[in-house]
Scaffold this motif. Structure first.
Motif, mmCIF file in Angstrom:
data_model
loop_
_atom_site.group_PDB
_atom_site.id
_atom_site.type_symbol
_atom_site.label_atom_id
_atom_site.label_comp_id
_atom_site.label_asym_id
_atom_site.label_seq_id
_atom_site.Cartn_x
_atom_site.Cartn_y
_atom_site.Cartn_z
ATOM 1 N N LEU A 53 0.806 -1.228 0.000
ATOM 2 C CA LEU A 53 0.000 0.000 0.000
ATOM 3 C C LEU A 53 0.838 1.278 0.000
ATOM 4 O O LEU A 53 0.295 2.373 -0.090
ATOM 5 N N ILE A 64 2.386 2.662 2.454
ATOM 6 C CA ILE A 64 2.218 3.489 3.669
ATOM 7 C C ILE A 64 3.574 3.600 4.368
ATOM 8 O O ILE A 64 4.184 2.582 4.722
ATOM 9 N N ILE A 79 -1.421 4.866 -0.311
ATOM 10 C CA ILE A 79 -2.599 5.112 0.533
ATOM 11 C C ILE A 79 -2.414 6.405 1.332
ATOM 12 O O ILE A 79 -3.377 7.134 1.570
ATOM 13 N N VAL A 85 -9.497 7.409 5.563
ATOM 14 C CA VAL A 85 -8.496 6.763 4.700
ATOM 15 C C VAL A 85 -8.783 5.259 4.601
ATOM 16 O O VAL A 85 -8.650 4.652 3.536
ATOM 17 N N CYS A 86 -9.231 4.648 5.719
ATOM 18 C CA CYS A 86 -9.480 3.194 5.724
ATOM 19 C C CYS A 86 -10.578 2.814 4.739
ATOM 20 O O CYS A 86 -10.527 1.740 4.148
ATOM 21 N N CYS A 92 -8.974 2.889 1.413
ATOM 22 C CA CYS A 92 -8.006 1.784 1.367
ATOM 23 C C CYS A 92 -8.731 0.449 1.144
ATOM 24 O O CYS A 92 -8.292 -0.385 0.348
ATOM 25 N N LYS A 112 -8.032 -2.086 -1.894
ATOM 26 C CA LYS A 112 -7.554 -3.453 -1.661
ATOM 27 C C LYS A 112 -8.492 -4.485 -2.270
ATOM 28 O O LYS A 112 -8.035 -5.426 -2.908
ATOM 29 N N CYS A 129 -0.767 0.176 11.563
ATOM 30 C CA CYS A 129 -0.910 1.140 10.476
ATOM 31 C C CYS A 129 -1.179 2.521 11.072
ATOM 32 O O CYS A 129 -2.031 2.664 11.949
ATOM 33 N N HIS A 157 -2.813 4.863 9.949
ATOM 34 C CA HIS A 157 -4.162 5.357 9.644
ATOM 35 C C HIS A 157 -5.252 4.643 10.442
ATOM 36 O O HIS A 157 -6.423 5.000 10.326
ATOM 37 N N ALA A 158 -4.870 3.596 11.192
ATOM 38 C CA ALA A 158 -5.883 2.825 11.932
ATOM 39 C C ALA A 158 -6.461 3.687 13.048
ATOM 40 O O ALA A 158 -5.754 4.486 13.656
HETATM 41 FE FE1 SF4 Z 1 -5.651 0.420 5.097
HETATM 42 FE FE2 SF4 Z 1 -6.842 1.460 7.254
HETATM 43 FE FE3 SF4 Z 1 -5.897 -1.023 7.306
HETATM 44 FE FE4 SF4 Z 1 -4.236 1.048 7.263
HETATM 45 S S1 SF4 Z 1 -5.666 0.540 8.919
HETATM 46 S S2 SF4 Z 1 -4.058 -0.809 6.047
HETATM 47 S S3 SF4 Z 1 -5.339 2.471 5.938
HETATM 48 S S4 SF4 Z 1 -7.572 -0.262 6.029
#
Ligand code: SF4
Length: 316
Positions: A86, A88, A123, A135-136, A139, A143, A229, A231-232
């Motif tokens: 991704l 990230i 991402i 963002v999730c 994402c 995915k 992550c 972004h979590a």
């Molecule tokens: Fe993607 Fe969100 Fe999982 Fe990070 S926490 S990998 S941004 S879905």
């Protein structure tokens, strides 16, 4: 005196499984874990024992345990690990390394989609778009689409994902409370393709509690990601998980009871849920309910944001 294993009756019990009234030693636990995967795959007819199967691996404990467990349970099947890098920062590289470590350990083929290299964005770039607070969600769409692309490249019609019992039951609750019946139905163990040439999506861990994935990884010395992550975030799903844990405290079978009820309800629900009218996306050709699919719309948005940023214009 420590309790002895309920199965082999010789080694010391290390794992307590109250829902099954079992206390198992490490070895019997690993057998129990892989046997349950085998039974789940067979009971739901997920694939044949000599099929070629794509396994979506993120580097997290669930998907890594899944790949290892499937290999143990079906030695004659051909598994291909599918991984999306991704891009990230400080996270994706770590995940990819773990995946590469496991496929080498298992001697399994690996197919990677590198988002940055193949599509020119990561991402992280969604931070500059209207998805900055979700963002999730972007994402997830990216995915889902790319695993389908990877399955096509790997020439497999079956895509196994690491959704475990806790994931499925908490998503069930979420969809139930939001009356999202079409998404609720999609949680079933085998999801037929929306259009010909697409994959059957299967969930071999649907009967496996999440904490047992971790234990299986530890006992089998499976590498898995140790970073989170960036972004979590703690969302509604997490709150549903907490509710589930609370409800399971005095009833270790609670999640299984919910799953059984759901499995019985599927045919009834399916009869009431309208199937989406699909056509081909005008950009990528994949199934879509609109002219341009959700994936291509997000790609367009993120690329536009990158262009704007590179030109030094103010952020959207
Ligand atoms: Fe993607 Fe969100 Fe999982 Fe990070 S926490 S990998 S941004 S879905």
């Amino acid at each position: 005196m420590p309790a002895t294993c309920s199965r082999c009756r010789s080694a010391a019990a290390e794992v307590n499984l109250p829902y099954a009234k079992l206390r198992l030693c490490a070895r019997c636990f690993k057998d129990f874990y892989t046997n349950r995967i085998r039974r789940t795959v067979e009971d739901f007819k997920m694939f044949r024992s000599d099929d070629r199967v794509g396994v979506a691996v993120s580097g997290g404990k669930d998907s890594m345990a899944l790949l290892h467990g499937l290999k143990e349970a079906f030695p004659a099947a051909e598994f291909v690990a599918l991984h999306v890098d991704l891009g990230i920062r400080g996270y994706s590289e770590h995940c990819r390394e773990k995946v590469e470590e496991l496929v080498e350990m298992l001697d399994v083929e690996l197919e990677v989609f590198d988002l940055q290299r193949e599509l020119g964005f990561s991402i992280d770039d969604f931070k500059d778009t209207l998805y900055r607070r979700k963002v999730c969600s972007a994402c997830g769409t990216i995915k889902r689409h790319l695993f389908e692309v990877l399955a096509g490249r790997a020439k497999t019609r079956v895509l196994a994902t690491g959704h475990n019992l806790d994931d499925v039951v908490s998503m069930m609750l979420n969809n139930f409370f939001n009356r999202n019946w079409s998404q609720l139905v999609r949680l079933k163990p085998v999801l037929e393709p929306l259009m010909p040439n697409q994959t059957f999506k299967v969930k071999p861990l649907i009967k496996t509690p999440e904490d047992e994935d971790l234990l299986y990884c530890l006992y089998s010395e499976i590498p898995f990601r140790e970073e989170n992550c960036p972004h979590a975030h703690v969302g509604r799903l997490r709150r549903n998980r907490e509710t589930l844990e609370y409800l399971s405290k005095d009833n270790p079978n609670f999640k299984y009871q919910m799953l059984r009820t759901f499995l019985k309800l599927i045919p009834i629900l399916e009869g009431h849920v309208e199937k989406p009218k699909l056509r081909k996306c005008e950009v990528c050709g994949y199934p879509s309910s609109s002219q341009i699919c959700a994936f291509c719309r997000r790609v367009r948005i993120v690329k536009e944001a990158r262009r704007t940023r590179n030109k030094g214009e103010p952020r959207l």
